[in-house]
Each structure stands twice: as C-alpha cells, then as structure tokens.
Design a protein around this motif. Structure first.
Motif, PDB file in Angstrom:
ATOM      1  N   PRO A  68       0.133  -5.262   5.086  1.00 52.67           N
ATOM      2  CA  PRO A  68       0.464  -4.349   4.541  1.00 52.67           C
ATOM      3  C   PRO A  68       1.492  -4.061   4.474  1.00 52.67           C
ATOM      4  N   THR A  69       2.533  -4.291   5.633  1.00 55.45           N
ATOM      5  CA  THR A  69       4.234  -3.768   5.199  1.00 55.45           C
ATOM      6  C   THR A  69       4.638  -4.860   3.985  1.00 55.45           C
ATOM      7  N   TYR A  70       4.139  -5.934   3.543  1.00 58.66           N
ATOM      8  CA  TYR A  70       4.595  -6.398   2.443  1.00 58.66           C
ATOM      9  C   TYR A  70       4.300  -6.679   1.259  1.00 58.66           C
ATOM     10  N   ALA A  71       2.230  -6.480   1.145  1.00 60.01           N
ATOM     11  CA  ALA A  71       1.815  -6.414  -0.411  1.00 60.01           C
ATOM     12  C   ALA A  71       0.464  -5.634  -0.076  1.00 60.01           C
ATOM     13  N   THR A  72      -0.114  -5.569  -1.094  1.00 54.33           N
ATOM     14  CA  THR A  72      -1.819  -5.182  -1.224  1.00 54.33           C
ATOM     15  C   THR A  72      -2.399  -6.816  -1.387  1.00 54.33           C
ATOM     16  N   THR A  73      -3.532  -6.270  -0.259  1.00 56.61           N
ATOM     17  CA  THR A  73      -4.820  -7.428  -0.271  1.00 56.61           C
ATOM     18  C   THR A  73      -4.876  -7.840  -1.771  1.00 56.61           C
ATOM     19  N   LYS A  74      -4.975  -7.576  -2.258  1.00 55.20           N
ATOM     20  CA  LYS A  74      -4.501  -7.895  -3.711  1.00 55.20           C
ATOM     21  C   LYS A  74      -3.472  -7.863  -4.782  1.00 55.20           C
ATOM     22  N   ASP A  75      -2.891  -8.719  -4.418  1.00 53.31           N
ATOM     23  CA  ASP A  75      -1.680  -9.342  -5.013  1.00 53.31           C
ATOM     24  C   ASP A  75      -1.274  -8.541  -6.119  1.00 53.31           C
TER      25      ASP A  75
ATOM     26  N   PRO B  99       0.507  -1.384   0.380  1.00 56.39           N
ATOM     27  CA  PRO B  99      -0.172  -0.072  -0.503  1.00 56.39           C
ATOM     28  C   PRO B  99       0.720   1.151  -0.054  1.00 56.39           C
ATOM     29  N   GLU B 100       0.346   2.835  -0.418  1.00 55.27           N
ATOM     30  CA  GLU B 100       1.149   3.367  -0.593  1.00 55.27           C
ATOM     31  C   GLU B 100       1.112   4.229   0.656  1.00 55.27           C
ATOM     32  N   TYR B 101       0.292   4.147   1.401  1.00 56.74           N
ATOM     33  CA  TYR B 101       0.801   4.325   2.732  1.00 56.74           C
ATOM     34  C   TYR B 101       1.229   4.020   3.152  1.00 56.74           C
ATOM     35  N   LEU B 102       2.368   3.072   3.502  1.00 53.69           N
ATOM     36  CA  LEU B 102       3.763   2.618   4.198  1.00 53.69           C
ATOM     37  C   LEU B 102       4.395   2.625   2.734  1.00 53.69           C
TER      38      LEU B 102
END
Length: 562
Positions: A439-446, A378-381
C-alpha cells in the motif's frame, strides 16, 4: 596491418557512446572524436534545471572532460574542431581548428556522424536581439541564468510548449519570474492527444503561467542592448484584434530542433522521409564506411515498423553503443523505439509511449480507447489519481500506446506499459502481470491491471467504451443516444454530462423501464468503475448497445473544459 581508425563527429551522448563501446571491444583501434563546441558528454535534458536553480553548478551537467576520456578509454577528443567536409572516396575529412583558423585533413577507416540537432530559430524580426536565447548547450543555460541574475529579470516569454519549453516555463516560474508561454498549436505538449494535452494546459494556468495557444510570435521588440517585449497574434493574443505585445526581460525560443544533416548531404548519404539520416539497424548510412547515430539519425517505430524521428538522449546513447559495437565486430542491433518520454510540469508528471490515438488511427488501426483514472496507491496513504489513456487495436487486442498524467507513480506505469508494448502484449496480458504490491507503493489491482481489465472487456468481452469526443460527435451528427448517470445525487449535483438522465446504480434495475432498450445507451459515473457496473446491469436486462463513458464524468469535464 594498420590499426582500425575510427573518426566520430560530435561528442555528446551518441558520439561518446560510440567511442566508449568501440574501445571496450578493442584496444587496437585509433579513435578520434571531433567536436566543434567546447563541451562534451553533457546532460542536455538537465539544462533547464540549472537555469531554475534546481542544479546549482553547471559542472554537474558536464561530468566528463576530454582528459577523462583519454585516461579512461584512450580516446582523443578534440573540442573546438569543426569537420567541414568529407571525401568518402578517399576516406578523408577536412577539419577546421576554430581557435587558429587552420584547416587540416585526417583519414578514417570508419566515419561516424553524431552531429545531433540545432534549435529552430523563429524567423521573426528581433530574434537576434540580446536577451533572446535558445537552449541547447551548457553555455546556453549559463548565459540565460547570468542574464536573469545580472539584470534582475522579472518577466519571461517562452516560445514553444514542447519538452524544453515546458521545463523552462516551470523553472523560470520557480525562480519567481512571471512567465508567458506562446504556442502556435492548439495545446501545450501537442505530441499527445488533445484530451490529454489539455490537462497540461490546465496545469500551466493553475500555476499562473500566461498560456497563449494557437498564437504566433510575429516579432521581438527592444533596444540594441536587450529584448523588452514580444508581439503575438492569434486567438489568445490578448488584444481586441487577437494581436498584442507581451513584456519580456528574457525570451526563450524553444520551438523545436532539426537534425544537422549538412555533412550527410555533402557526402551523399540518403536522407530519410523524416528529414534525418536514413540508417540500417546498426547505424550504417547509404555511403560505405559512413555511419550515423543519435539525434541526427532516423529510427523506426516498434509498433508500425515505419521510420520515425524522436530525438531523445536515451535513444542517442543506445544507437551510439550499437554502432560502436558493430564497427568493432559486435552483434548488437537496434530494435526500434516507442518514443517513450516523460516530463515534469509543476505538480504533474506527463508521460507517453507508443502510438497516440490520432497516430494509431492515421496508421489504419481500428482503435479501442480507455481513459483510466486511478490512484497510484491507496488514498489512505496519500494516493493521488493519475489518468492513463491507453490505445489498443480492436482486431488483435494488441496494446498500441499509452499516455499518463498525474502527480506520482506515472513513471512506473508508463515504463511497464512500454515494456508490454515492446513485447507485443495483448491487453488481456496486462491483468496477469505479477506487479509489486504494497500500500505504500501501489493498489492491490494496479492502474496497469485496471487498464488491461477494462480494455480486455471492451475488446474481447461485452463492455465497449466510448470517449467524450466520440459521444459528442455522434450526438452532434443527430444520433439519438440516451446517457445515464448512475452516480449518487450528491455527485450529480457537482457536475454532470449534459443531456443525461439520472438513474443511480442502486435503482437502475427497478427503473430500467424508464429507458428505451432499442437506443444506444451510455452509462457513466465519476471515473468509470460504477459506470461499468451499470453497463453490465443494462446489458443483462437485454439492452444490446450499451457503452461505458471512458474516464467517466471526470474525463468528460476535463474534455469539455479544454
């Protein structure tokens, strides 16, 4: 009964893997490795990073010595010994001790050729001047670094923009040198499709690398003591007639490698269509009791089943282990390769696996192509966008290949996609992969999930894709295509697809009457998601031939600026 005598020629990744696996399988075999150089089992892929200083000591790239192998595996590695001839009938080899000049014979029961590759040296005047280097061994890397440091070199010319050329360009730039890269083909990293390799071109130039494409080196100039310049010719030559001279305090020739097949030819082993030694799935050549492994041997492609040659350390280690196992009665077999690779180019990871679009089309596949632009998290992280170009077979839905470029998370995605291709995944399978999420590694839909969803919709659903190249080709051929920008006015003001009309998604239903439903229609947004939403709206309103622009406006702008 005499113990099995295994002789290996070559002691880098493949040769030492043969010896180590054979010893793990049996304590009775006599194993001898001959190496004409002085260094063994080194990390060739790490050499540019010693030149640049990321690796401080060359010893870090040469962690194993002949004494270590003798103590660990009871393997005799004899460096400085060149195998100059093989008598397959007598099962003997002739070996020259390079220190003394003495030549002697040795016998074998099984002979393994792990002779690797040699750098291709451009056949131009001045290529033998001091200060002109290839990059193959730790000694090469040490000599380049010493040359730069001892002479205070400030300018470098790198000839070739493949893996080694790109790594060297990055590392020389990190040292503070001004770098010119001369590439004979139209793009850096020409193994990728042009619409992806153009992004590598842009990254090099963003870091002030003077990139000369479709340009050839015609000579190297200098004094008897040192090269001082390179003459080039081509569209990016720089002079009024496309020819120019480029200053250089060091020249790196990285135009490619060729397999060392002289011994194989001499013994009568069949050379494959790729120019490397033809072998079966355990490394046997066409000559009894003679094997070939690593960069000198052919492999076969997992998708097409055809012979292929992609010299990579990962494959060399694998094929060496397999042959060592087979020679000593094991059951391992080589299962083929996808040519999976990754290289860092300044702030980008550049990776690929399987077939490119061009390769898939040449192999006869009817391809569907997706450019998927998504953040790695995620862009927020702090997530940053990567672009994944995926190629699939329309007839079967099978994933054929993928290329990925981005600042982070590329390695994870390319490895997942390589695994999927290895096991014959349909693009629909990608959506159902249970991938790790935080969210530190991926988005919910990768990004991998999105890749599967979009390709599945294009192949099995009603959401076909069109690439920028195909759109432009069809328009230039005279086909009338209406292109619809479904973004906001703010986004459109920044850049747009030439010849498009602006119908924002929230107005598309009410204003669809402004479009001709009988024409081929292409919708687009910034990256592709909203374009797909517009595509669905128009399709549900009776528009029969509606495409979504692959990768949206971002991909269009990257393609048109290439």
């Amino acid at each position: 009964m005499n113990p099995l005598k295994i002789v290996v020629v070559g002691s880098v990744a493949a040769g030492t893997s043969v010896a180590a696996k054979a010893r793990r399988n049996t304590e009775t075999a006599r194993i001898t490795v001959y190496e004409r150089g002085t260094e063994i089992s080194y990390s060739g892929c790490g050499l540019p990073y010693y030149v640049g200083g990321d690796v401080e000591q060359i010893s870090a790239l040469t962690p194993r010595s002949p004494a270590w192998f003798k103590a660990r595996y009871d393997v005799d590695i004899r460096t400085g010994h060149d195998v100059v001839a093989v008598d397959a009938g007598a099962r003997t080899i002739s070996v020259k001790n390079l220190a003394t000049g003495e030549t002697f014979e040795d016998a074998y029961d099984e002979l393994v050729l792990a002779t690797g590759v040699s750098p291709v040296v451009p056949p131009v005047p001045g290529v033998d001047l001091p200060g002109v280097f290839t990059v193959r061994t730790p000694s090469d890397a040490a000599a380049i670094r010493a040359w730069i440091e001892d002479r205070g070199v400030t300018r470098a010319v790198v000839v070739g923009a493949g893996y080694i050329g790109l790594e060297m360009a990055e590392q020389l730039a990190h040292r503070g040198l001004g770098v010119t890269v001369v590439e004979a083909l139209d793009h850096a990293m020409a193994r990728m499709d042009p619409d992806m390799s153009a992004r590598v071109d842009a990254e090099l130039r963003r870091h002030d690398v003077d990139l000369r494409l479709a340009t050839r080196v015609t000579g190297i100039t200098g004094t008897p003591d040192a090269a001082t310049g390179v003459t080039v010719e081509g569209p990016d030559g720089g002079g009024p007639d496309g020819a120019a001279s480029v200053d250089a305090g060091v020249v790196i020739a990285a135009v490619g490698v060729r397999p060392n097949v002289d011994l194989a030819r001499q013994v009568g082993a069949r050379i494959g269509q790729t120019g490397a030694i033809a072998v079966d799935r355990v490394g046997r050549t066409s000559v009894d009791h003679v094997w070939a492994v690593g960069d000198v041997a052919e492999s076969f492609h997992l998708v097409t089943g055809q012979p292929t040659w992609v010299p990579l350390g990962s494959t060399a280690n694998k094929t060496g282990r397999i042959a060592g196992d087979a020679i000593t009665g094991g059951r391992l077999e080589h299962r083929g390769i996808l040519g999976t690779s990754i290289v860092r180019v300044f702030d980008l990871a550049v990776a690929q696996t399987g077939l490119t679009q061009a390769q898939a089309e040449a192999a006869g596949y009817d391809v569907e192509v997706l450019h998927n632009i998504k953040p790695d998290r995620p862009e927020y992280l702090g997530g940053k966008s990567m672009v994944i170009k995926a190629v699939a077979d329309r007839g079967t839905g099978r994933l054929l290949g993928a290329q990925a470029i981005g600042p982070s998370g590329v390695d994870k995605r390319i490895d997942v996609l390589a695994t999927a291709i290895t096991f014959g995944a349909d693009v629909a399978d990608l959506f159902h992969l249970d991938l790790a999420y935080s969210p530190t590694y991926a988005t919910t839909k990768d990004p991998v999930h999105y890749t599967g969803m979009a390709l599945d919709g294009a192949i099995h659903g009603h959401a076909p894709l069109i690439t920028p190249a195909e759109l432009e080709t069809r328009r230039k051929a005279g086909e009338k295509i209406q292109v619809v920008d479904v973004r906001s006015a703010k986004d459109r003001a920044k850049s747009l697809v030439a010849g498009s009309v602006h119908l924002p998604l929230d107005q598309l239903r009410e204003r669809s009457g402004e479009l001709d439903p009988t024409l081929v229609t292409v919708t687009y947004c910034n990256k592709g998601v909203t374009g797909n939403a517009g595509q669905n709206v128009l399709r549900n309103l009776g528009f029969e031939r509606v495409y979504n622009l692959s990768g949206g406006n971002q991909n269009w702008q990257a393609w048109t600026s290439a």
